[in-house]
Enzyme design. Structure first.
Site, PDB file in Angstrom:
ATOM      1  N   CYS A 193      67.066  35.383  85.791  1.00  0.00           N
ATOM      2  CA  CYS A 193      67.022  35.530  87.233  1.00  0.00           C
ATOM      3  C   CYS A 193      66.995  37.002  87.608  1.00  0.00           C
ATOM      4  O   CYS A 193      66.930  37.891  86.762  1.00  0.00           O
ATOM      5  CB  CYS A 193      68.254  34.882  87.863  1.00  0.00           C
ATOM      6  SG  CYS A 193      68.616  33.219  87.260  1.00  0.00           S
TER       7      CYS A 193
ATOM      8  N   LEU B 116      65.084  31.700  88.121  1.00  0.00           N
ATOM      9  CA  LEU B 116      64.126  31.063  87.223  1.00  0.00           C
ATOM     10  C   LEU B 116      64.880  29.921  86.554  1.00  0.00           C
ATOM     11  O   LEU B 116      65.789  30.144  85.758  1.00  0.00           O
ATOM     12  CB  LEU B 116      63.619  32.062  86.175  1.00  0.00           C
ATOM     13  CG  LEU B 116      62.637  31.515  85.138  1.00  0.00           C
ATOM     14  CD1 LEU B 116      61.345  31.061  85.818  1.00  0.00           C
ATOM     15  CD2 LEU B 116      62.344  32.557  84.065  1.00  0.00           C
TER      16      LEU B 116
ATOM     17  N   ASN C 259      72.640  36.802  85.895  1.00  0.00           N
ATOM     18  CA  ASN C 259      71.302  36.800  85.309  1.00  0.00           C
ATOM     19  C   ASN C 259      71.473  36.665  83.803  1.00  0.00           C
ATOM     20  O   ASN C 259      72.141  37.492  83.181  1.00  0.00           O
ATOM     21  CB  ASN C 259      70.577  38.104  85.655  1.00  0.00           C
ATOM     22  CG  ASN C 259      69.327  38.318  84.825  1.00  0.00           C
ATOM     23  OD1 ASN C 259      68.664  37.364  84.424  1.00  0.00           O
ATOM     24  ND2 ASN C 259      69.007  39.574  84.554  1.00  0.00           N
ATOM     25  N   GLY C 260      70.897  35.616  83.215  1.00  0.00           N
ATOM     26  CA  GLY C 260      70.989  35.471  81.770  1.00  0.00           C
ATOM     27  C   GLY C 260      71.300  34.050  81.353  1.00  0.00           C
ATOM     28  O   GLY C 260      71.098  33.097  82.106  1.00  0.00           O
TER      29      GLY C 260
END
Length: 539
Positions: free
Chosen positions: A2, A46, A70-71
Site C-alpha cells: 500500500c 493494494l 504498508n507491507g
C-alpha cells in the site's frame, strides 16, 4: 502492499489528500482516511490478503488504537491465534489487524514480534502518542518531515513534498514514539541521539564472528531456510509469480516456488532481444514448467521510459537507475498476470556475489557484507519497491528473511567465496544442485542491467545527450565545492550526469539529495567515461 501518509500536530487534511493522490499507484484498490484532533492517517490499498474487509485505517475493538501499515506480516496467523486466545476480537481476516491488538498488549515493543516487511504508523488515542516503525531491513519505505507545527509522513518522497520540502528517510529497523505536547523542531531532520525524540533501533544485523565453516552444515542450513522463506511469501489471496532473470538467485527462488505451489506459476523476464537473461530465463522456465512471459525492448523504449523510471525511483545513482529500467519493464509485464511476485534481491549481499568483494580478506569481506546489507534500504530495496509499486505490484524478497540473514552471517566467508578461483555464492550454487540446469547453477554473476543488455544502451543514450565537456565542467564545480566525486556529486560519468539532470527536474529540493543512496558494487570503469573526463578536468 500500500501507500501511507498523514500528519501529526496540526495537520491539514487537504494536504494529506494530495499526498494520497500522489500514492495512488501504490494502492489503486481502495483509499481511506481517519482524522481526529491533531492527527490525520491516510492509506491507499493494494488488496493482497482479505480482499473484502481489509480496509485501512484500521482500529481496535474500542477504537482506542488506529493504524495504517504498508507491507505484509507473514506470521500474522500465529499472532492472531494468540491474541484471540487472550480475548481479543477480530473484525477482519487481514494481516494488518494484528497491529492494533498486539499494541494493546505490548505497546511499541510489538514490532519485535513481526516477521515481515512493513512501514507502520499507529495512533494511541488514550495517550495521544504516535508510533512509527519500519521493518528490520527497510524493505518498505517511510519518510518524514516537518511543516510548521505538524510532522508529516509518507511512503514516498514525492508524496511528502506535497507537505514539506524538508524530508528525511526513516531508518530501517527503528521505531519512534512522538508525544502530543513535545516540540517538533527535532524532527526537521532525522533525529540524532541528543534530540528530544530518540530513534530507537529494535533490530540490527548480527555482529558476531562467523561460527559455521563446515560446508555441509552451511548448505543444509541455507536450503532449509530458503524453503521456509519462499513458502511463507507465497501467502496471498491473489496469484503469485516470480521474476526470472535466469541468474542463480531468481532461478533458485523460482525453483522453490514451483515446488511449493500447486497449479500455475507465472514467471517473467525482460531484456534486449538476444540478451543472456532472456535465453537463460527461458531455459529455467522450461525446466521448471512455469508459464513464462517475456518482453523485449530497445534503445527507444529505454529513452522514453527513463524520466518515468527516475521519477518513481527517487534516485539518480547510476547503477541503481541501470537496474531500475529493466525492473520497471518486468514489473509492468508481471502486473498483467499477477499482483504479487517473488524476487531475488539480497543474495549478492548475503553470499558475496559482487566482483569487487573478491579482493578482500576474510575479515574485511565479512564486514563489507554487513555494510552492503545494511545499505539495501535506499539502494536495491528502494529500486524493487518503487519499480514494482509503480505498477501496483507487490514484490517479496525471500533471501532477506530474518532467519536467512541470521544464518548467512554465521557462515564463514570460505563457504561464500570458495577455492582458488574465488567462486562467488558457492554455498548457494551447492543449494541449487539438482534444482536447476547445470548451466544456470554455474552461470557467472551478471548484474541485471548487464544481463538484459540495458547498460550498453543507456551508456550510448547518455553519450549522445551529454557532452564530455559538460561532465568535465561538473567535475570542476564539484572540486571547487569540496564534494568528492565518489560521494553525492553527480560527476562520475555522463550517464550519471544525465540521470542527475532528470532527477533534479522532478526533485529540485536540496533536502532530497540526502536521501539518495549510493551503490557500493560499482567497479572502476563500469560507468564508462569517468577516467577520460577526470583527465580532461585536471589537464
Amino acid at each position: 502492499m500500500c501507500g501511507i501518509a498523514g500528519g501529526f500536530g496540526r495537520p491539514n487534511a487537504p494536504t494529506v489528500e494530495r499526498m494520497l493522490t500522489r500514492l495512488h499507484h501504490r494502492g489503486p484498490d481502495d483509499q481511506g482516511t481517519w482524522a481526529s484532533a491533531g492527527i490525520v492517517l491516510g492509506h491507499t490499498r493494494l488488496s493482497i490478503i482479505d480482499l473484502e474487509t481489509g480496509h485501512q485505517p484500521i482500529a481496535s475493538e474500542d477504537g482506542r488504537v488506529v493504524a495504517v501499515v504498508n507491507g505484509e506480516i507473514y506470521n500474522y496467523r500465529e499472532l492472531r491465534a494468540r491474541l484471540q486466545a487472550g480475548g481479543h476480537r477480530f473484525c477482519t481476516q487481514s494481516d494488518s489487524e494484528v497491529l492494533v491488538h498486539l499494541y494493546e498488549d505490548r505497546g511499541p515493543a510489538m514490532v519485535e514480534e513481526f516477521d515481515g516487511m512493513f512501514a507502520l504508523v499507529l495512533h494511541d488515542r488514550a495517550s495521544g502518542r504516535l508510533l512509527l516503525a519500519r521493518d528490520p531491513l527497510g524493505i518498505k519505505p517511510l519518510y518524514g518531515g516537518v511543516a510548521g507545527e505538524t510532522f508529516y509522513f509518507a511512503s514516498e518522497i514525492g508524496a511528502l513534498l506535497e507537505a514539506t520540502d524538508r524530508v528525511w528517510e526513516f531508518p530501517e529497523g527503528t521505531r519512534l514514539v512522538l508525544e502530543p505536547s513535545a516540540p517538533l523542531d527535532g524532527l526537521k531532520d532525522a533525529p540524532g541521539p541528543d534530540d528530544t525524540y530518540a530513534l530507537e533501533p529494535y533490530w540490527q544485523i548480527p555482529e558476531g564472528p562467523p561460527d559455521v565453516s563446515d560446508p555441509r552444515t552451511a548448505l543444509e542450513g541455507v536450503r532449509e531456510r530458503l524453503r521456509r522463506a519462499v513458502g511463507k511469501r507465497l501467502l496471498a489471496d491473489v496469484p503469485v509469480g516470480v521474476f526470472l532473470s535466469g541468474g542463480l538467485d531468481s532461478s533458485l527462488i523460482a525453483a522453490w516456488a514451483r515446488r511449493l505451489t500447486s497449479g500455475t506459476l507465472h514467471s517473467f523476464a525482460v531484456g534486449q532481444r538476444g540478451s543472456d537473461d532472456l535465453r537463460y530465463a527461458a531455459q529455467v522456465a522450461a525446466a521448471l514448467g512455469t508459464e513464462h512471459h517475456e518482453y523485449t525492448y530497445g534503445a527507444e523504449d529505454l529513452e522514453e521510459a527513463l524520466p518515468t523510471v527516475i521519477r518513481h525511483l527517487e534516485s539518480y545513482d547510476p547503477a541503481l537507475v541501470r537496474s531500475a529500467v529493466p525492473t520497471y519493464f518486468v514489473s509492468r509485464l508481471a502486473r498483467r498476470h499477477v499482483k504479487v511476485v517473488l524476487s531475488g534481491e539480497g543474495a549478492d549481499e548475503l553470499f558475496a556475489g559482487y566482483e569487487y568483494l573478491r579482493r578482500m580478506d576474510r575479515q574485511r569481506l565479512h564486514r563489507e557484507l554487513r555494510t552492503v546489507t545494511a545499505a539495501l534500504h535506499n539502494t536495491n530495496l528502494q529500486r524493487v519497491d518503487r519499480m514494482s509499486m509503480a505498477h501496483a505490484l507487490e514484490a517479496r524478497v525471500p533471501f532477506l528473511d530474518l532467519e536467512m540473514i541470521r544464518w548467512a552471517f554465521r557462515l564463514d566467508p570460505s563457504v561464500k567465496l570458495r577455492g582458488a578461483e574465488q567462486v562467488e555464492k558457492w554455498v548457494l550454487r551447492q543449494a541449487a544442485e539438482g534444482l536447476l540446469p547445470p548451466e544456470v547453477v554455474h552461470r557467472g554473476k551478471a548484474k541485471f542491467a548487464h544481463g538484459t543488455g540495458t547498460s550498453g544502451l543507456l551508456r550510448k543514450i547518455a553519450r549522445r545527450r551529454v557532452a564530455l565537456e559538460d561532465l568535465r565542467q561538473a567535475q570542476r564545480r564539484a572540486e571547487r565545492a569540496g564534494s568528492p566525486v565518489s560521494a553525492r556529486a553527480p560527476a562520475r560519468s555522463r550517464e550519471e550526469l544525465l540521470y542527475y539532470r532528470i532527477f533534479r527536474e522532478h526533485f529540485p529540493q536540496e533536502a532530497v539529495l540526502h536521501t539518495v543512496g549510493r551503490t557500493r558494487s560499482v567497479i572502476p570503469g563500469e560507468l564508462g567515461d569517468e577516467r577520460e573526463a577526470a583527465q580532461g578536468a585536471t589537464a
